[in-house]
Design an enzyme around this catalytic site. Structure first.
Site, PDB file in Angstrom:
ATOM      1  N   HIS A  59       0.870  -1.178   0.000  1.00 29.24           N
ATOM      2  CA  HIS A  59       0.000   0.000   0.000  1.00 29.24           C
ATOM      3  C   HIS A  59       0.908   1.229   0.000  1.00 29.24           C
ATOM      4  O   HIS A  59       1.728   1.401   0.897  1.00 29.24           O
ATOM      5  CB  HIS A  59      -0.917  -0.010   1.222  1.00 29.24           C
ATOM      6  N   GLU A  62       1.786   3.724   3.090  1.00 28.57           N
ATOM      7  CA  GLU A  62       2.231   3.178   4.377  1.00 28.57           C
ATOM      8  C   GLU A  62       3.753   3.325   4.452  1.00 28.57           C
ATOM      9  O   GLU A  62       4.513   2.409   4.132  1.00 28.57           O
ATOM     10  CB  GLU A  62       1.767   1.722   4.503  1.00 28.57           C
ATOM     11  N   HIS A 151       3.521  -3.382   6.948  1.00 30.06           N
ATOM     12  CA  HIS A 151       2.421  -2.458   6.683  1.00 30.06           C
ATOM     13  C   HIS A 151       2.241  -1.494   7.855  1.00 30.06           C
ATOM     14  O   HIS A 151       2.753  -1.726   8.955  1.00 30.06           O
ATOM     15  CB  HIS A 151       1.099  -3.226   6.507  1.00 30.06           C
ATOM     16  N   GLU A 215       1.622  -5.358  10.982  1.00 35.73           N
ATOM     17  CA  GLU A 215       0.992  -4.046  11.085  1.00 35.73           C
ATOM     18  C   GLU A 215       1.721  -3.258  12.163  1.00 35.73           C
ATOM     19  O   GLU A 215       1.776  -3.694  13.316  1.00 35.73           O
ATOM     20  CB  GLU A 215      -0.493  -4.190  11.418  1.00 35.73           C
TER      21      GLU A 215
END
Length: 330
Positions: A59, A62, A151, A215
């Protein structure tokens, strides 16, 4: 510093390097494979047998993980970090990175394990290329395969740094890998129980790697990541790359969760009954009306100690709009 160590700079500028292969003073090889893809090969006598794939920018907005990989690459190209592992650095969605967007047409991280073949456009082509690069990198027999796909999240989280551990039939989740994550600052792990279509799911299920989606905080623009503390992870990655990682065995403080249900958006009538600013890992009481959709479809919370992660009512129809999770044990 060697020019190929500036992979991020090349990628953001959309430039292809003149020299595709460069050697450090110590004989470590840097090999530019494709846009956003750089393979590091240690001196043969120093090779630990680890193949480490580090990806970020799947993404494009990010940025904290992208900056982390950039720091590691600068250290390797400048001779301050001496690899004893093969390492493949991948920036997943270069065009989205250049625009500062999550994606351009569609979410690449929903296009793996063959899903790109059912789609079209640049991001489908890029997912296919990422699969090819990963498969080639992990094609050597008799080596340890590890993939961290890094991420940051769209929203805040009550547990800021957590991992998703993919599923494949016949494979058990590794306690040693969980201990390694805990030592790297990861506070929670979601143990998945069905095959997925993310990048880490692909490398885990199809290439035999230990693989994780990490994450690491909330997504912010380049240069604005002071609030995202990746010191423990960065230190652990340096140790992995240099083959000086201390043994990690404890899981103390690591929270484990499993998927209770996925909330799938079927139509434009879908409604998610959560505040726009709800955080990941927010607890939901039994009986709570979580979402509604066409044909009287309703998602009521039935599970005790349920929490929500990745709530996103704006996904395309047919995709996951949230995950209900519950505490788990190995």
């Amino acid at each position: 510093m060697l020019a190929l160590g500036k992979l991020l700079e090349l990628t953001l500028a959309g430039r292809e390097p003149t020299e595709k292969i460069q050697l450090t003073r110590e004989g470590v090889r840097l090999h530019w494979l494709a846009e956003g893809a750089l393979e590091i090969t240690p001196v043969a006598a120093e090779d630990s047998g680890l193949d480490l794939l580090l990806s970020a920018g799947i993404h494009g907005n990010e940025t904290a993980p992208i900056e982390l990989l950039d720091r590691l690459l600068h250290a390797i190209a400048g001779g301050r970090l001496l690899p004893r592992a093969r390492v493949l650095f991948l920036f997943g969605n270069p065009e989205a990175m250049r625009r500062g967007e999550r994606y351009i047409e569609q979410d690449i991280n929903r296009l793996f394990s063959g899903r790109h073949e059912q789609s079209s456009g640049n991001e489908a082509l890029r997912a296919n290329e990422l699969e090819r690069l990963a498969a080639s990198f992990f094609s050597k027999e008799g080596r340890t395969r590890l993939h961290y796909d890094l991420h940051t999240a769209i929203r805040g989280s009550k547990i800021e740094q957590f991992a998703l551990y993919p599923y494949a039939p016949g494979r058990e989740h590794s306690r040693a890998e969980l201990a390694r994550l805990r030592a790297a600052g990861i506070d929670a792990v979601l143990l998945q129980q069905k095959a997925g279509i993310t990048f880490s799911s692909y490398t885990y299920a199809h290439l035999g790697a230990e693989a994780f989606t990490l994450e690491l905080g909330k997504a912010r623009p380049f240069g604005q990541n002071e609030g995202v503390n990746l010191d423990l992870l960065e230190h652990r990655l340096q140790q992995l790359i240099e083959n000086r990682e201390p043994e990690a065995s404890g899981l103390d403080g690591l929270q484990l969760f499993s998927v209770a249900r996925e909330v799938i958006k079927h139509s434009d009538a879908f409604r998610l009954h959560l505040p726009d600013d709800v955080e990941n890992f927010s607890e939901l009481p039994v009986g709570y009306l979580l979402a509604e959709d066409i044909a009287g479809t309703r998602w009521l919370v039935e599970e005790a100690d349920a929490r929500i992660i990745f709530p996103n009512p704006k996904v395309k129809n047919g995709l996951r709009a949230g995950i209900l999770i519950v505490p788990a044990r190995l």
